[in-house]
Design an enzyme around this catalytic site. Structure first.
Site, PDB file in Angstrom:
ATOM      1  N   GLU A   1       0.770  -0.976  -0.085  1.00 35.27           N
ATOM      2  CA  GLU A   1      -0.016   0.143   0.072  1.00 35.27           C
ATOM      3  C   GLU A   1       0.870   1.081  -0.042  1.00 35.27           C
ATOM      4  O   GLU A   1       1.966   1.145   0.529  1.00 35.27           O
ATOM      5  CB  GLU A   1      -0.857  -0.040   1.262  1.00 35.27           C
ATOM      6  CG  GLU A   1      -1.805  -0.956   1.227  1.00 35.27           C
ATOM      7  CD  GLU A   1      -2.815  -1.300   2.371  1.00 35.27           C
ATOM      8  OE1 GLU A   1      -2.801  -0.322   3.244  1.00 35.27           O
ATOM      9  OE2 GLU A   1      -3.465  -2.220   2.673  1.00 35.27           O
TER      10      GLU A   1
ATOM     11  N   LYS B   1       4.075 -16.625  -0.185  1.00 35.23           N
ATOM     12  CA  LYS B   1       3.429 -15.509   0.296  1.00 35.23           C
ATOM     13  C   LYS B   1       3.726 -15.316   1.668  1.00 35.23           C
ATOM     14  O   LYS B   1       4.169 -14.439   2.257  1.00 35.23           O
ATOM     15  CB  LYS B   1       1.823 -15.196  -0.069  1.00 35.23           C
ATOM     16  CG  LYS B   1       1.027 -14.129   0.451  1.00 35.23           C
ATOM     17  CD  LYS B   1       1.689 -12.806  -0.154  1.00 35.23           C
ATOM     18  CE  LYS B   1       1.222 -11.589   0.666  1.00 35.23           C
ATOM     19  NZ  LYS B   1       1.695 -10.237   0.189  1.00 35.23           N
TER      20      LYS B   1
ATOM     21  N   PHE C   1      14.878  -3.034   4.299  1.00 36.63           N
ATOM     22  CA  PHE C   1      13.963  -3.238   5.425  1.00 36.63           C
ATOM     23  C   PHE C   1      14.741  -3.359   6.785  1.00 36.63           C
ATOM     24  O   PHE C   1      14.660  -4.269   7.541  1.00 36.63           O
ATOM     25  CB  PHE C   1      13.245  -4.596   5.429  1.00 36.63           C
ATOM     26  CG  PHE C   1      11.728  -4.394   5.079  1.00 36.63           C
ATOM     27  CD1 PHE C   1      11.396  -3.954   3.883  1.00 36.63           C
ATOM     28  CD2 PHE C   1      11.041  -4.887   5.990  1.00 36.63           C
ATOM     29  CE1 PHE C   1       9.990  -3.511   3.764  1.00 36.63           C
ATOM     30  CE2 PHE C   1       9.643  -4.992   5.711  1.00 36.63           C
ATOM     31  CZ  PHE C   1       9.185  -4.314   4.413  1.00 36.63           C
ATOM     32  N   LEU C   2      15.639  -2.401   6.845  1.00 34.23           N
ATOM     33  CA  LEU C   2      16.403  -2.515   8.115  1.00 34.23           C
ATOM     34  C   LEU C   2      16.491  -1.022   8.853  1.00 34.23           C
ATOM     35  O   LEU C   2      17.309  -0.781   9.399  1.00 34.23           O
ATOM     36  CB  LEU C   2      18.298  -2.526   7.669  1.00 34.23           C
ATOM     37  CG  LEU C   2      18.444  -4.025   7.400  1.00 34.23           C
ATOM     38  CD1 LEU C   2      19.760  -4.157   6.689  1.00 34.23           C
ATOM     39  CD2 LEU C   2      18.100  -5.112   8.392  1.00 34.23           C
TER      40      LEU C   2
ATOM     41  N   GLY D   1      12.377   1.089  14.233  1.00 35.33           N
ATOM     42  CA  GLY D   1      11.050   1.892  14.242  1.00 35.33           C
ATOM     43  C   GLY D   1      10.320   1.481  15.408  1.00 35.33           C
ATOM     44  O   GLY D   1      10.715   0.563  16.191  1.00 35.33           O
TER      45      GLY D   1
ATOM     46  N   CYS E   1      -1.407  -6.656   6.677  1.00 33.72           N
ATOM     47  CA  CYS E   1      -0.827  -8.163   6.273  1.00 33.72           C
ATOM     48  C   CYS E   1       0.226  -8.606   7.186  1.00 33.72           C
ATOM     49  O   CYS E   1      -0.027  -9.735   7.702  1.00 33.72           O
ATOM     50  CB  CYS E   1       0.043  -7.940   4.846  1.00 33.72           C
ATOM     51  SG  CYS E   1      -1.248  -7.508   3.473  1.00 33.72           S
TER      52      CYS E   1
ATOM     53  N   LYS F   1       1.624   3.115   7.700  1.00 31.78           N
ATOM     54  CA  LYS F   1       2.891   3.728   7.065  1.00 31.78           C
ATOM     55  C   LYS F   1       2.342   4.908   6.060  1.00 31.78           C
ATOM     56  O   LYS F   1       1.345   5.206   6.041  1.00 31.78           O
ATOM     57  CB  LYS F   1       3.434   2.797   6.425  1.00 31.78           C
ATOM     58  CG  LYS F   1       2.746   2.107   5.124  1.00 31.78           C
ATOM     59  CD  LYS F   1       3.498   1.196   4.259  1.00 31.78           C
ATOM     60  CE  LYS F   1       2.759   0.645   3.164  1.00 31.78           C
ATOM     61  NZ  LYS F   1       3.648  -0.366   2.275  1.00 31.78           N
TER      62      LYS F   1
ATOM     63  N   ARG G   1      -5.171  -0.087   9.816  1.00 29.28           N
ATOM     64  CA  ARG G   1      -5.342  -1.610  10.295  1.00 29.28           C
ATOM     65  C   ARG G   1      -4.099  -1.962  11.023  1.00 29.28           C
ATOM     66  O   ARG G   1      -3.042  -1.852  10.277  1.00 29.28           O
ATOM     67  CB  ARG G   1      -5.659  -2.638   9.271  1.00 29.28           C
ATOM     68  CG  ARG G   1      -7.050  -2.407   8.731  1.00 29.28           C
ATOM     69  CD  ARG G   1      -7.559  -3.407   7.695  1.00 29.28           C
ATOM     70  NE  ARG G   1      -6.920  -3.090   6.431  1.00 29.28           N
ATOM     71  CZ  ARG G   1      -6.988  -3.804   5.276  1.00 29.28           C
ATOM     72  NH1 ARG G   1      -7.928  -4.849   5.300  1.00 29.28           N
ATOM     73  NH2 ARG G   1      -6.649  -3.291   4.109  1.00 29.28           N
TER      74      ARG G   1
HETATM   75  N1  LIG Z   1      -3.655  -4.874   1.424  1.00 33.07           N
HETATM   76  C1  LIG Z   1      -2.609  -5.201   1.053  1.00 33.07           C
HETATM   77  O1  LIG Z   1      -1.670  -4.354   1.151  1.00 33.07           O
HETATM   78  C2  LIG Z   1      -2.360  -6.652   0.652  1.00 33.07           C
HETATM   79  C3  LIG Z   1      -1.113  -6.836  -0.060  1.00 33.07           C
HETATM   80  C4  LIG Z   1      -1.024  -8.298  -0.399  1.00 33.07           C
HETATM   81  C5  LIG Z   1      -2.028  -9.333  -0.090  1.00 33.07           C
HETATM   82  N2  LIG Z   1      -3.127  -8.845   0.523  1.00 33.07           N
HETATM   83  C6  LIG Z   1      -4.195 -10.054   0.663  1.00 33.07           C
HETATM   84  O2  LIG Z   1      -5.513  -9.488  -0.224  1.00 33.07           O
HETATM   85  C7  LIG Z   1      -6.535  -9.981   0.197  1.00 33.07           C
HETATM   86  C8  LIG Z   1      -7.285  -8.797   0.255  1.00 33.07           C
HETATM   87  O3  LIG Z   1      -6.851  -7.613   1.083  1.00 33.07           O
HETATM   88  P1  LIG Z   1      -7.468  -5.950   1.068  1.00 33.07           P
HETATM   89  O4  LIG Z   1      -6.517  -5.239   1.743  1.00 33.07           O
HETATM   90  O5  LIG Z   1      -7.603  -5.897  -0.480  1.00 33.07           O
HETATM   91  O6  LIG Z   1      -8.923  -6.251   1.805  1.00 33.07           O
HETATM   92  P2  LIG Z   1      -9.921  -5.239   1.998  1.00 33.07           P
HETATM   93  O7  LIG Z   1     -10.674  -5.378   3.111  1.00 33.07           O
HETATM   94  O8  LIG Z   1      -9.439  -3.690   1.551  1.00 33.07           O
HETATM   95  O9  LIG Z   1     -11.018  -5.565   0.779  1.00 33.07           O
HETATM   96  C9  LIG Z   1     -11.603  -6.650   0.642  1.00 33.07           C
HETATM   97  C10 LIG Z   1     -12.878  -6.537  -0.217  1.00 33.07           C
HETATM   98  O10 LIG Z   1     -13.552  -7.573  -0.492  1.00 33.07           O
HETATM   99  C11 LIG Z   1     -14.959  -7.441  -0.424  1.00 33.07           C
HETATM  100  N3  LIG Z   1     -15.646  -8.646  -0.433  1.00 33.07           N
HETATM  101  C12 LIG Z   1     -16.174  -9.321   0.667  1.00 33.07           C
HETATM  102  N4  LIG Z   1     -16.835 -10.399   0.448  1.00 33.07           N
HETATM  103  C13 LIG Z   1     -17.025 -10.553  -0.888  1.00 33.07           C
HETATM  104  C14 LIG Z   1     -17.797 -11.142  -1.811  1.00 33.07           C
HETATM  105  N5  LIG Z   1     -18.266 -12.493  -1.434  1.00 33.07           N
HETATM  106  N6  LIG Z   1     -17.684 -10.912  -3.120  1.00 33.07           N
HETATM  107  C15 LIG Z   1     -17.146  -9.544  -3.618  1.00 33.07           C
HETATM  108  N7  LIG Z   1     -16.600  -8.781  -2.824  1.00 33.07           N
HETATM  109  C16 LIG Z   1     -16.371  -9.291  -1.519  1.00 33.07           C
HETATM  110  C17 LIG Z   1     -15.109  -6.207   0.893  1.00 33.07           C
HETATM  111  O11 LIG Z   1     -16.361  -5.752   0.884  1.00 33.07           O
HETATM  112  C18 LIG Z   1     -13.852  -5.452   0.708  1.00 33.07           C
HETATM  113  O12 LIG Z   1     -14.137  -4.441  -0.073  1.00 33.07           O
HETATM  114  C19 LIG Z   1      -6.112 -10.355   1.775  1.00 33.07           C
HETATM  115  O13 LIG Z   1      -6.195 -11.754   1.537  1.00 33.07           O
HETATM  116  C20 LIG Z   1      -5.012  -9.740   1.918  1.00 33.07           C
HETATM  117  O14 LIG Z   1      -4.183 -10.482   2.968  1.00 33.07           O
HETATM  118  C21 LIG Z   1      -3.241  -7.359   0.817  1.00 33.07           C
END
Ligand SMILES: NC(=O)c1ccc[n+]([C@@H]2O[C@H](COP(=O)([O-])OP(=O)(O)OC[C@H]3O[C@@H](n4cnc5c(N)ncnc54)[C@H](O)[C@@H]3O)[C@@H](O)[C@H]2O)c1
Length: 443
Positions: free
Chosen positions: A155, A204, A249-250, A253, A260, A320, A327
């Site tokens: 992000e 992952k 990553f060193l 903080g 995640c 960050k 979160r």
């Molecule tokens: N945020 C990150 O930086 C990041 C990076 C790598 C991997 N991930 C992984 O990716 C996944 C998503 O993370 P995120 O941060 O985007 O989550 P998020 O909470 O921002 O988004 C998830 C979305 O899914 C929607 N949703 C839930 N059930 C649904 C359904 N049945 N049909 C359609 N939409 C539905 C929710 O309403 C929400 O908008 C997680 O497994 C997370 O671990 C996140």
């Protein structure tokens, strides 16, 4: 090629927008109607640099569509990406209810063969489970392949990561399905690694666990530096020059946060426990991080004695910089602990205030700018290294604060710069600078 992306959060939205930008027809679906309404009008529900203009461009060019209607999204899709949330359960295990729900909906609405490609971070074995759910419910004549395609975006730099990532991992037990997913990404010219599903799922978790380990390791070294009078920046620089270690990553903080690392490290500990392997190293990483997030409050108490009735400015709320995501942010831990100590809090963040205000109890005043947060403060705690905070002239602290004392959880300022100012400055893993003018009581 028609693509559907299930879940329009940080990962799903970035994926959908960027795939549309590559020229694909993309339908993003979410169960959150407010989010979809906002997206349909061309506005992004999340703060991610560069995302909104790209979103608007692709909506206007009719490559990108948003819906809450599963029939519209899934019926004619060739590929469906799953990017729904996988939050943690109370015991640290992964809550797969959204993944299971979306798998059932996909099975219900598909009318053709399809590849389901999982971007959500899911424990090893989950993609097999997804396939089983879909196969049990889909029309018999259809063929569904499930591919693991874990997401590595960060992000705050998600677009850069999508277009210039280090690698793309495709886990599949079906050559044809893996090749099709590979073709989608070929225009990006990013190294693609094809592997089996379980290895992809593990890559992952192992990546996030390793990065979290690096953070907790450098934070432990930082604490030692404070105790023995060394400087963590010198030390990190010195060890980072070793190619086997690397310079990334060193940065010491107040620990990792976000959606995640915290949940993925706990999920891996759970996963290890399920196969009778207590992952002691990772448990320690998690424990170190927990303690690290409280360090600013411990230091504030050492400097001021009791915090009861003291006015504290908290600078930065997002976990960050360059995101509105709060979160598991260290700021939340800090604020809860300050409130418990009876402090009065003025908090500032360039974009994360609305999200923070939703989760924080009463007792915090959110300000529109940094100066208002600092005005009359007895101490300032820097929780997020936003550029706006890093570049704030040190004069501002001494001008606006009641007593110019900074506890810097992100080492935003150089010690040389601080020495020239009438400011008491305590950072992470570096010698404290204690100034007479602060008239403070050091315990
Ligand atoms: N945020 C990150 O930086 C990041 C990076 C790598 C991997 N991930 C992984 O990716 C996944 C998503 O993370 P995120 O941060 O985007 O989550 P998020 O909470 O921002 O988004 C998830 C979305 O899914 C929607 N949703 C839930 N059930 C649904 C359904 N049945 N049909 C359609 N939409 C539905 C929710 O309403 C929400 O908008 C997680 O497994 C997370 O671990 C996140």
């Amino acid at each position: 090629m028609r693509i559907a992306v299930a879940g329009s959060g940080y990962v799903g939205l970035v994926t959908g927008v960027c795939l549309a930008e590559l020229g694909y027809q993309v339908i993003c679906i979410d169960v959150n109607a407010d989010k979809i309404k906002m997206l349909q009008s061309g506005r992004s529900p999340i703060y991610e640099p560069g995302l909104e203009p790209l979103l608007q461009r692709n909506v206007i060019s009719e490559r990108l569509h948003f819906t809450t209607n599963p029939e519209y999204a899934y019926t004619n899709a060739d590929i469906i990406f799953i990017a729904v949330g996988t939050p943690e359960l109370k015991d640290g295990a992964t809550n797969l209810k959204y993944v299971e729900a979306v798998s059932k909906t996909i099975a219900e609405f598909i009318k053709d063969d399809v590849i389901v490609c999982t971007k959500s971070t899911v424990p090893v074995g989950t993609n097999d489970k997804i396939k089983e759910i879909i196969n049990n419910l889909k029309p018999q004549e259809l063929h569904v392949e499930v591919v693991s395609n874990p997401e590595f975006l960060r992000e705050g730099s998600a677009l850069i990561d999508f277009f210039h990532g280090d690698r793309i991992v495709i886990g599949s037990n079906n050559h044809q399905a893996a090749t099709l997913i590979e073709q989608i990404y070929l225009p990006l010219n990013i190294p693609i690694m094809k592997t089996d599903i379980k290895s992809a799922e593990m890559i992952k978790y192992a990546s996030n666990a390793f990065l979290a380990t690096k953070i907790s390791f450098i934070n432990e070294i930082a604490t030692l530096c404070e105790r023995v009078g060394a400087n963590i920046e010198e030390v990190a620089n010195g060890i980072g020059k070793d190619h086997r270690i690397g310079p990334y990553f060193l940065q010491a903080g107040i620990g990792y946060g976000g959606s995640c690392f915290p949940k993925d490290t706990k999920a891996l500990v759970q996963l290890a426990g399920n196969v009778q392997h207590p992952f002691e190293l990772l448990k320690a990483v998690i424990e170190v991080n927990k303690l690290q997030q409280s360090i600013p409050v411990v230091k504030a108490k050492q400097l001021l004695g009791s915090l009861k009735g003291k006015s504290v400015a908290v600078l930065g709320l997002a976990f960050k910089p360059n995101t509105d995501d709060i979160r598991e942010a260290a700021s939340l831990v800090i604020i809860q602990e300050l409130l418990a100590e009876g402090a009065e809090i003025a908090a500032y963040d360039p974009v994360a205030v609305p999200n923070a205000a939703r989760v924080l109890e009463k007792g915090v005043t959110f300000t529109k700018n940094i100066k208002s947060a600092l005005y009359g403060a007895d101490i300032a705690i820097i929780a997020t290294e936003w550029e706006e905070i890093k570049s704030l002239p040190l004069d501002v602290y001494s001008t606006y604060m009641n007593t110019p004392i900074i506890v810097d959880g992100r080492n935003c300022y150089s010690l040389e710069d601080v020495r020239d100012h009438p400011i008491t400055y305590v950072s992470v893993g570096r010698p404290a600078i204690i100034k007479e003018q602060s008239k403070i009581l050091i315990h």
